[in-house]
Enzyme design. Structure first.
Site, PDB file in Angstrom:
ATOM      1  N   MET A 188       0.779  -1.318  -0.015  1.00  0.00           N
ATOM      2  CA  MET A 188       0.132  -0.123   0.186  1.00  0.00           C
ATOM      3  C   MET A 188       0.893   1.311   0.110  1.00  0.00           C
ATOM      4  O   MET A 188       2.025   1.368   0.698  1.00  0.00           O
ATOM      5  CB  MET A 188      -0.795   0.203   1.243  1.00  0.00           C
ATOM      6  CG  MET A 188      -2.047  -1.015   1.350  1.00  0.00           C
ATOM      7  SD  MET A 188      -2.968  -0.849  -0.280  1.00  0.00           S
ATOM      8  CE  MET A 188      -3.819   0.620   0.236  1.00  0.00           C
ATOM      9  N   CYS A 189       0.534   2.270  -0.884  1.00  0.00           N
ATOM     10  CA  CYS A 189       1.414   3.302  -0.895  1.00  0.00           C
ATOM     11  C   CYS A 189       0.302   4.510  -1.408  1.00  0.00           C
ATOM     12  O   CYS A 189      -0.503   4.362  -1.132  1.00  0.00           O
ATOM     13  CB  CYS A 189       2.455   2.901  -2.313  1.00  0.00           C
ATOM     14  SG  CYS A 189       2.830   1.296  -2.109  1.00  0.00           S
TER      15      CYS A 189
END
Lengths: 260, 260, 260, 260
Positions: free
Chosen positions: A1-2
């Site tokens: 996740m970014c």
């Protein structure tokens, strides 16, 4: 996740996108608002732009963005009319080094993936190892799901050489739809060829990560088209990209929102 | 191209192998004597040892050994009766990050490769992508020829579970012999399970890198069995491993030299 | 602002202190509970122990603890009866590199500082540049307030060579009391000579950072004496160190709590 | 001991100076020709240029130049009419981290030092700690002789605010002459304010490092003025700077060579 941020418009310094906005990627690295599966984006960052012959250039750093001694001076010294920027929250098992740091790029394309594929090593990676041409497999340098997604897109591009960027994202999601079982796959993807940008918000078996766009953020010049995981400034000038949609930015058009 | 050093014998501090000898790996990083295809070994280093349950432990650093702020204090603080140590000279295209830094290890084995495989991406990597079981492929984290060689050995080990370490190296070289055409392949390999060590000196279509062994180096305790790319001390107590030979170290034997 | 953990007792693997507890320093790096002036401790980490001749050994890493490829294997491979461990939250202006990463050590002492000194460069650093002997100043390698505090303690130690560790901390705080005006100075300090440990909880012009101790944490062996910025396990076996107190750990005593 | 390269002239991409010449700094990092006290320049590198308001911008990397994943793309993407570039060979005791990596810069000046000062900590550093204003001392972030030399120059500049760049280098060398005893001090220095560059070749009690200049290197545009530790291309278009001379580059003049 970014978290990601994308700019297309009149030439601006990188800092206008990366560090100056009130809720810039620099801020989102330690204080994101809408991150679901992580608390931070402190596992590296990077950005890409294009040279005068439309070839991608890229910078990556495998440590937190705030720890980069070159952050502010490169952000002041680099200007472009197209920026693709990324801050990383590493998924378990994908080491913190530059081969795993996005954006990825080939000779013509820049790619970013915000999300993850559950049990990637035991499902999708195995299937891609079956199907991807070996030439494309040998270009893989790290071990992230994101880099394999980009390999998949390059393969689809070689098979459908006249596809537009939104077409390529659509084909990628179709391939995933066919090959996923009930694993979660969060697939906010972004692709650019230097002239245009396509970005999708989509997930299988879960909700998609947040994604927004704006053409009215007053901190950017007229003609700016922006995409970001979280609004970079005052939220009222930003619009949520609905799930299962693709946003298509071109220099001569306003942003186009398509259903998948 | 790289340099290696291996120790089996009474427990010693790591520094006795890594930094104290007159021609230690630390010295060989910037002043190797017999390196053919490079001038330095300044692209990272690492070492492995085994815990009380015989599971590998490992340290890797992707920068030059001399630049590691922890080199001397860990080398003083860590002791073992078996050491596998490595300094790296990166081949073109294999990035300087920890996923590409040797030694490699799994739950039971430690592996090191000194050499390179010419046109690896276009020949052997492609063939291994055909043949390796996907489970083993998904354990690969970087993109070096060395990591793929270790994957090959693990596959051979799973097919021939009772093979000794020298057998595994032999099988690996046989596989290579079958699959190489006229590419150069320099294949000094070393493998350990915590109790014994096998190391071979071999190349296809070229000369093999240098390799030596000693049981008489007076700077090490009685019972020490040593292998190194270059003699660590006065050369007269070290013997050259002939090309196409395997050296086999066991705790209860003197070193055994076998022809391939 | 940072977090610390200290252990004195029967020999244990580093992981028992650093990574295994439910609220270990690894956990506190991204999810601290009682950090006031920061949200994270993701600017490096380190630990120190002592060799058989009672000389400090130390490991430092300038990136987040979770990003260290060697974290878990060194934490399994290193054992000692005394550990000083540190995770860093860098103050503005003090760069993320190993010269600024704690613990600090000289030939005999290990030091850690959890806190910060407001406007350090314009007040205390200037005054220390006046007073510290040049020999001690030339040992300074980075630019943190913490490293200057350790230089101050070494100077005080050279002037009062028979001082106990608690005496040295007291003298350091007295010097600060004399030289500070109304700047905030958060000064949780810890000092060890390999046989004993002194740690204080104190601040000028503000509240001190949190600090706890325990001799009853059931995840540690009998005889364990523990100090940590936040309880490592179930809080009921940990006691808060009151502000303006020094805790003194010796091998042959139970922990002694002294008022400053 | 290190190597430097400087460019003043029509705007060029960084790569024209840093990586493309036959004997570029990239090449000199592992294969320098005239380095006396070291074999390599593999302890980091950096470069500086100036923005439109004539403020310095800088990039530093603490590992070998060839190991930088961003080397070639930044070298292609950054253009300027003035470049100061540096590859480092660290002297003993000066750690490999970015606070010790050159070039150094303040709000107006960029500085580079190729050389070293013998027994620096016990002589010149101690004397500078006596004499430098505390404000300037508190700006020091690392511990190299080079950073202290730049602090000395800033102090001299504050005392003689109308000094030209060659004057400042001369004053610096005069101060050194007064304060050195018989220690060796190799002092090839370079200073720029964005409009002009001064570089000297000088040593006390030893020979100075090599230094060359050229206005005729055919790989650079007409009007290029170049300074480098070693000729970047065919030697016949480069001239040796004699010892104890200063070279002064200005946009509107040809290079001027002055005796010290």
């Amino acid at each position: 996740m970014c978290r990601i941020a994308i700019y297309l418009g009149p030439e601006i310094a990188l800092k206008a996108l990366l560090t100056l906005p009130e809720h810039s990627l620099l801020k989102q690295s330690w204080q994101p608002r809408e991150l679901k599966y992580a608390k931070l984006n402190a596992d590296g960052y990077g950005y890409a732009w294009f040279d005068e012959e439309n070839r991608p250039l890229r910078y990556v750093f495998s440590e937190p963005i705030w720890a980069d001694p070159n952050l502010h001076e490169l952000a002041a010294g680099l200007s472009s009319d197209l920026w693709m920027a990324f801050i990383r929250s590493a998924s378990e098992g994908f080491g913190n080094h530059t081969a795993n740091t996005q954006p990825f790029r080939t000779e013509h394309l820049v790619f970013m993936h915000n999300g993850y594929i559950e049990t990637f090593n035991h499902s999708i990676r195995t299937q891609l190892l079956h199907q991807l041409p070996h030439q494309i497999q040998t270009e893989i340098q790290g071990n992230t799901d994101s880099e394999y997604l980009f390999a998949l897109i390059r393969w689809l591009s070689s098979q459908h050489p006249n596809s537009s960027l939104p077409d390529l994202l659509t084909r990628c999601l179709e391939w995933m739809d066919t090959h996923l079982e009930d694993e979660k796959a969060l697939l906010n993807l972004a692709l650019s060829d230097g002239n245009s940008v396509a970005a999708c918000r989509h997930a299988f078996n879960d909700d998609a990560p947040s994604l927004y766009y704006s053409t009215e953020d007053s901190n950017f010049p007229d003609g700016a088209q922006l995409i970001a995981s979280e609004p970079l400034d005052a939220a009222e000038t930003w619009h949520r990209v609905p799930e299962s949609h693709i946003l298509y930015l071109r220099r001569t058009h306003t942003p186009e929102l398509r259903t998948l």
